[in-house]
Design a protein around this motif. Structure first.
Motif, PDB file in Angstrom:
ATOM      1  N   LEU A 353      30.453  44.135  35.647  1.00 25.19           N
ATOM      2  CA  LEU A 353      31.221  44.003  34.401  1.00 25.19           C
ATOM      3  C   LEU A 353      32.690  44.285  34.666  1.00 25.19           C
ATOM      4  CD1 LEU A 353      31.443  43.705  31.310  1.00 25.19           C
ATOM      5  CD2 LEU A 353      30.849  46.133  31.120  1.00 25.19           C
ATOM      6  N   ASN A 354      33.540  43.338  34.317  1.00 20.20           N
ATOM      7  CA  ASN A 354      34.989  43.488  34.452  1.00 20.20           C
ATOM      8  C   ASN A 354      35.656  43.233  33.114  1.00 20.20           C
ATOM      9  OD1 ASN A 354      33.914  42.615  37.179  1.00 20.20           O
ATOM     10  ND2 ASN A 354      36.005  43.118  37.760  1.00 20.20           N
ATOM     11  N   VAL A 355      36.821  43.810  32.948  1.00 18.40           N
ATOM     12  CA  VAL A 355      37.682  43.517  31.804  1.00 18.40           C
ATOM     13  C   VAL A 355      39.011  43.015  32.351  1.00 18.40           C
ATOM     14  CG1 VAL A 355      38.780  44.395  29.708  1.00 18.40           C
ATOM     15  CG2 VAL A 355      36.591  45.364  30.472  1.00 18.40           C
ATOM     16  N   VAL A 356      39.475  41.875  31.844  1.00 17.29           N
ATOM     17  CA  VAL A 356      40.733  41.302  32.325  1.00 17.29           C
ATOM     18  C   VAL A 356      41.521  40.813  31.120  1.00 17.29           C
ATOM     19  CG1 VAL A 356      41.828  39.668  33.889  1.00 17.29           C
ATOM     20  CG2 VAL A 356      39.563  40.566  34.457  1.00 17.29           C
ATOM     21  N   ASP A 357      42.357  41.671  30.595  1.00 16.36           N
ATOM     22  CA  ASP A 357      43.257  41.330  29.492  1.00 16.36           C
ATOM     23  C   ASP A 357      44.262  42.476  29.361  1.00 16.36           C
ATOM     24  OD1 ASP A 357      41.968  43.398  27.980  1.00 16.36           O
ATOM     25  OD2 ASP A 357      40.514  41.962  27.192  1.00 16.36           O
ATOM     26  N   ALA A 358      45.074  42.461  28.319  1.00 15.04           N
ATOM     27  CA  ALA A 358      46.129  43.472  28.181  1.00 15.04           C
ATOM     28  C   ALA A 358      45.580  44.870  27.988  1.00 15.04           C
ATOM     29  CB  ALA A 358      47.047  43.113  27.020  1.00 15.04           C
ATOM     30  N   SER A 359      44.305  44.993  27.632  1.00 19.23           N
ATOM     31  CA  SER A 359      43.736  46.322  27.432  1.00 19.23           C
ATOM     32  C   SER A 359      43.717  47.143  28.710  1.00 19.23           C
ATOM     33  CB  SER A 359      42.315  46.221  26.863  1.00 19.23           C
ATOM     34  OG  SER A 359      41.396  45.753  27.840  1.00 19.23           O
ATOM     35  N   ILE A 360      43.726  46.502  29.888  1.00 18.07           N
ATOM     36  CA  ILE A 360      43.594  47.260  31.138  1.00 18.07           C
ATOM     37  C   ILE A 360      44.943  47.716  31.696  1.00 18.07           C
ATOM     38  CG2 ILE A 360      41.462  46.035  31.662  1.00 18.07           C
ATOM     39  CD1 ILE A 360      42.951  44.596  33.921  1.00 18.07           C
ATOM     40  N   MET A 361      46.046  47.339  31.080  1.00 19.06           N
ATOM     41  CA  MET A 361      47.332  47.850  31.550  1.00 19.06           C
ATOM     42  C   MET A 361      47.330  49.376  31.442  1.00 19.06           C
ATOM     43  SD  MET A 361      50.073  45.215  29.855  1.00 19.06           S
ATOM     44  CE  MET A 361      49.848  43.435  29.986  1.00 19.06           C
ATOM     45  N   PRO A 362      47.686  50.084  32.504  1.00 21.51           N
ATOM     46  CA  PRO A 362      47.684  51.542  32.420  1.00 21.51           C
ATOM     47  C   PRO A 362      48.723  52.087  31.450  1.00 21.51           C
ATOM     48  CG  PRO A 362      48.581  50.805  34.517  1.00 21.51           C
ATOM     49  CD  PRO A 362      48.018  49.599  33.850  1.00 21.51           C
ATOM     50  N   ASP A 363      49.772  51.317  31.200  1.00 23.85           N
ATOM     51  CA  ASP A 363      50.776  51.655  30.203  1.00 23.85           C
ATOM     52  C   ASP A 363      51.382  50.348  29.732  1.00 23.85           C
ATOM     53  OD1 ASP A 363      52.442  53.071  28.540  1.00 23.85           O
ATOM     54  OD2 ASP A 363      53.329  54.315  30.109  1.00 23.85           O
ATOM     55  N   ILE A 364      52.052  50.389  28.601  1.00 28.04           N
ATOM     56  CA  ILE A 364      52.640  49.174  28.065  1.00 28.04           C
ATOM     57  C   ILE A 364      53.875  48.791  28.864  1.00 28.04           C
ATOM     58  CG2 ILE A 364      54.166  50.289  26.371  1.00 28.04           C
ATOM     59  CD1 ILE A 364      53.159  48.096  24.352  1.00 28.04           C
ATOM     60  N   VAL A 365      54.099  47.488  29.020  1.00 25.09           N
ATOM     61  CA  VAL A 365      55.277  46.998  29.722  1.00 25.09           C
ATOM     62  C   VAL A 365      56.434  46.863  28.747  1.00 25.09           C
ATOM     63  CG1 VAL A 365      53.997  45.819  31.548  1.00 25.09           C
ATOM     64  CG2 VAL A 365      54.494  44.603  29.415  1.00 25.09           C
ATOM     65  N   SER A 366      57.650  46.895  29.278  1.00 24.59           N
ATOM     66  CA  SER A 366      58.851  46.829  28.445  1.00 24.59           C
ATOM     67  C   SER A 366      59.221  45.381  28.154  1.00 24.59           C
ATOM     68  CB  SER A 366      60.017  47.536  29.142  1.00 24.59           C
ATOM     69  OG  SER A 366      61.188  47.459  28.353  1.00 24.59           O
ATOM     70  N   ALA A 367      58.256  44.612  27.675  1.00 22.41           N
ATOM     71  CA  ALA A 367      58.446  43.178  27.452  1.00 22.41           C
ATOM     72  C   ALA A 367      57.270  42.669  26.641  1.00 22.41           C
ATOM     73  CB  ALA A 367      58.514  42.440  28.792  1.00 22.41           C
ATOM     74  N   PRO A 368      57.376  41.478  26.064  1.00 16.95           N
ATOM     75  CA  PRO A 368      56.172  40.859  25.510  1.00 16.95           C
ATOM     76  C   PRO A 368      55.084  40.794  26.581  1.00 16.95           C
ATOM     77  CG  PRO A 368      58.110  39.644  24.826  1.00 16.95           C
ATOM     78  CD  PRO A 368      58.581  40.644  25.843  1.00 16.95           C
ATOM     79  N   THR A 369      53.842  40.959  26.177  1.00 19.59           N
ATOM     80  CA  THR A 369      52.763  41.187  27.136  1.00 19.59           C
ATOM     81  C   THR A 369      52.105  39.913  27.659  1.00 19.59           C
ATOM     82  OG1 THR A 369      51.335  41.493  25.208  1.00 19.59           O
ATOM     83  CG2 THR A 369      52.210  43.467  26.252  1.00 19.59           C
ATOM     84  N   ASN A 370      52.480  38.768  27.135  1.00 20.96           N
ATOM     85  CA  ASN A 370      51.780  37.518  27.438  1.00 20.96           C
ATOM     86  C   ASN A 370      51.745  37.216  28.935  1.00 20.96           C
ATOM     87  OD1 ASN A 370      50.591  35.005  27.172  1.00 20.96           O
ATOM     88  ND2 ASN A 370      52.449  33.980  26.520  1.00 20.96           N
ATOM     89  N   VAL A 371      52.908  37.085  29.550  1.00 17.55           N
ATOM     90  CA  VAL A 371      52.952  36.632  30.941  1.00 17.55           C
ATOM     91  C   VAL A 371      52.418  37.715  31.878  1.00 17.55           C
ATOM     92  CG1 VAL A 371      54.397  35.686  32.768  1.00 17.55           C
ATOM     93  CG2 VAL A 371      54.876  35.100  30.397  1.00 17.55           C
ATOM     94  N   THR A 372      52.628  38.990  31.547  1.00 20.79           N
ATOM     95  CA  THR A 372      52.070  40.061  32.375  1.00 20.79           C
ATOM     96  C   THR A 372      50.548  39.998  32.364  1.00 20.79           C
ATOM     97  OG1 THR A 372      53.961  41.455  31.827  1.00 20.79           O
ATOM     98  CG2 THR A 372      52.059  42.538  32.800  1.00 20.79           C
ATOM     99  N   THR A 373      49.953  39.682  31.225  1.00 20.87           N
ATOM    100  CA  THR A 373      48.504  39.555  31.144  1.00 20.87           C
ATOM    101  C   THR A 373      48.018  38.384  31.997  1.00 20.87           C
ATOM    102  OG1 THR A 373      48.562  40.464  28.906  1.00 20.87           O
ATOM    103  CG2 THR A 373      46.569  39.309  29.559  1.00 20.87           C
ATOM    104  N   ILE A 374      48.745  37.277  31.976  1.00 16.58           N
ATOM    105  CA  ILE A 374      48.373  36.138  32.818  1.00 16.58           C
ATOM    106  C   ILE A 374      48.471  36.521  34.293  1.00 16.58           C
ATOM    107  CG2 ILE A 374      48.973  33.763  33.441  1.00 16.58           C
ATOM    108  CD1 ILE A 374      50.055  33.463  30.562  1.00 16.58           C
ATOM    109  N   MET A 375      49.515  37.273  34.655  1.00 11.89           N
ATOM    110  CA  MET A 375      49.646  37.738  36.038  1.00 11.89           C
ATOM    111  C   MET A 375      48.442  38.585  36.440  1.00 11.89           C
ATOM    112  SD  MET A 375      50.350  40.677  37.924  1.00 11.89           S
ATOM    113  CE  MET A 375      51.204  41.762  36.766  1.00 11.89           C
ATOM    114  N   LEU A 376      48.015  39.506  35.561  1.00 12.50           N
ATOM    115  CA  LEU A 376      46.839  40.326  35.856  1.00 12.50           C
ATOM    116  C   LEU A 376      45.618  39.449  36.090  1.00 12.50           C
ATOM    117  CD1 LEU A 376      47.164  43.210  33.232  1.00 12.50           C
ATOM    118  CD2 LEU A 376      47.195  43.483  35.710  1.00 12.50           C
ATOM    119  N   ALA A 377      45.430  38.450  35.245  1.00 17.21           N
ATOM    120  CA  ALA A 377      44.268  37.570  35.392  1.00 17.21           C
ATOM    121  C   ALA A 377      44.328  36.789  36.703  1.00 17.21           C
ATOM    122  CB  ALA A 377      44.195  36.610  34.205  1.00 17.21           C
TER     123      ALA A 377
END
Length: 385
Positions: A353-377
């Protein structure tokens, strides 16, 4: 930065910026707005920000971000491109090992012992899988995990959910607090299209040397009928590195019940101080030419709000979320007491079981989260193969 920059470059498709930092042939388009493309009032916002002492930034995705510039956007020919449009091409959709099911809502993950074996949907149907990857976002993913028995044990027992894995799911929610400083535009400059225009990234007095913890986003996302002149511009102020921590809880075991979301804005007093600092800067730009030349009146907080106490009350009464929730299923090392998943998004204490979305960021980024979430994926997808 060195580890994720190649991933950002691989996913990006843009004709602008430095070759060393920007991607040219990825699936996800990024386009830099120019001064000519934004509305006349938005151009005055950029120029007034410069007059107030901020630098003009050529490329927010380049080496420097502290200043003001028209927006970089994932908008092509007036249409915002989401991941479904960018990644699920007709060629991809024809793959024999891919089935896309519309309208399917997930109740819970199914397990054999401690190994995930599939999903149960709200209609009772099941989907078998060798590996389950949740990408339901910072509210949906923790809710599914908790309904599946993975979460704070006491909370799950209160809802009569059998505990499979005691884990701090939903304990570290982060969100950017957001306040709208709104101006009615003079009738001769009341154009509001395109709606997204320009943005400031800057530092509060409490920021660390390398932090940009405030932004002011200039948009026309406002009902023109609410303006006395039929046109308005919003200078939306945000604390982009908030310290306050919220939570996500289940209201009940019913998957149709909305989760209980508590942003907990301004729990840390520094967040409110920094928000007031951002609004002071926004209003100072509002009084600065050439922006002041196109303003008919300040609508919010309004001319009656003159001192810090009144401004504090205005912010507290109208603070909003930026729709950038993160960190409700945070990643971290084995010794991190708040970590629910590891660096590949694998849920600790169970298998498959894996989770891959903005919920797994250890802290919030100083930007809109869209592209960072795509990078994580992208990065986790490469690890999982």
């Amino acid at each position: 930065m060195g580890r994720v920059l190649p991933v950002f470059r691989a996913l990006e498709n843009t004709p602008a910026g430095d070759d060393a930092r920007r991607g040219r042939s990825g699936p996800f388009p990024i386009r830099q707005r120019t001064m000519e493309e934004i509305t006349p009032s938005m151009r005055t916002f950029v120029l007034a920000a410069e007059a107030a002492g901020l630098s003009r930034i050529a490329d927010f995705n380049g080496a420097e971000q502290h200043g003001v510039s028209p927006y970089p956007l994932n908008v092509v020919e007036g249409r915002r491109v989401n991941t479904g449009m960018a990644y699920l091409s007709e060629e991809v959709r024809r793959r024999p090992n891919l089935a896309i099911v519309g309208g399917a809502e997930v109740d819970a993950v199914l397990f054999d012992g401690r190994r995930a074996r599939g999903l149960r949907l709200l209609d009772g149907a099941t989907v078998e899988a060798g590996r389950v990857i949740l990408s339901a976002g910072a509210f949906g993913s923790p809710a599914i995990l908790m309904r599946s028995g993975i979460g704070p044990a006491a909370h799950l027992r209160d809802l009569d959910i059998p505990v499979l894995q005691d884990a701090p799911v939903g304990e570290r929610l982060k969100e950017h607090p957001f306040y709208y400083n709104v101006y009615a535009l003079k009738r001769e400059v009341r154009a509001m299209d395109p709606v997204a225009g320009a943005i400031i990234w800057t530092q509060s007095r409490e920021a660390a040397p390398d932090e940009l913890d405030l932004h002011i986003s200039g948009t026309h996302i406002f009902d023109p009928a609410q303006s006395p002149t039929g046109g308005a511009i919003v200078l939306a102020c945000s604390v982009t590195l908030p310290r306050s921590v919220g939570s996500v809880r289940l209201a009940s075991r019913d998957p149709r019940a909305m989760p209980l979301i508590r942003y907990n804005f301004f729990e840390d007093p520094a967040d409110l101080r920094r928000m007031l600092e951002a609004v002071h800067l926004s209003r100072r730009i509002g009084r600065t030419a050439p922006f002041s030349d196109v303003v008919a009146a300040e609508m919010y907080p309004g001319p009656d709000v003159r001192d810090d106490d009144a401004l504090r009350r205005a912010v507290l009464s109208a603070v909003d979320g930026y729709a950038h929730p993160t960190s409700s299923v945070p990643m971290g090392g084995r010794d991190d007491p708040w970590a629910v998943v590891d660096g590949s998004g694998a849920v600790r204490g169970v298998d498959g079981l894996n989770v891959v979305d903005a919920s797994i960021m250890p802290d919030i980024v100083s930007a809109p989260t869209n592209v960072t979430t795509i990078m994580l994926a992208e990065a986790i997808g490469r690890r999982l193969g």
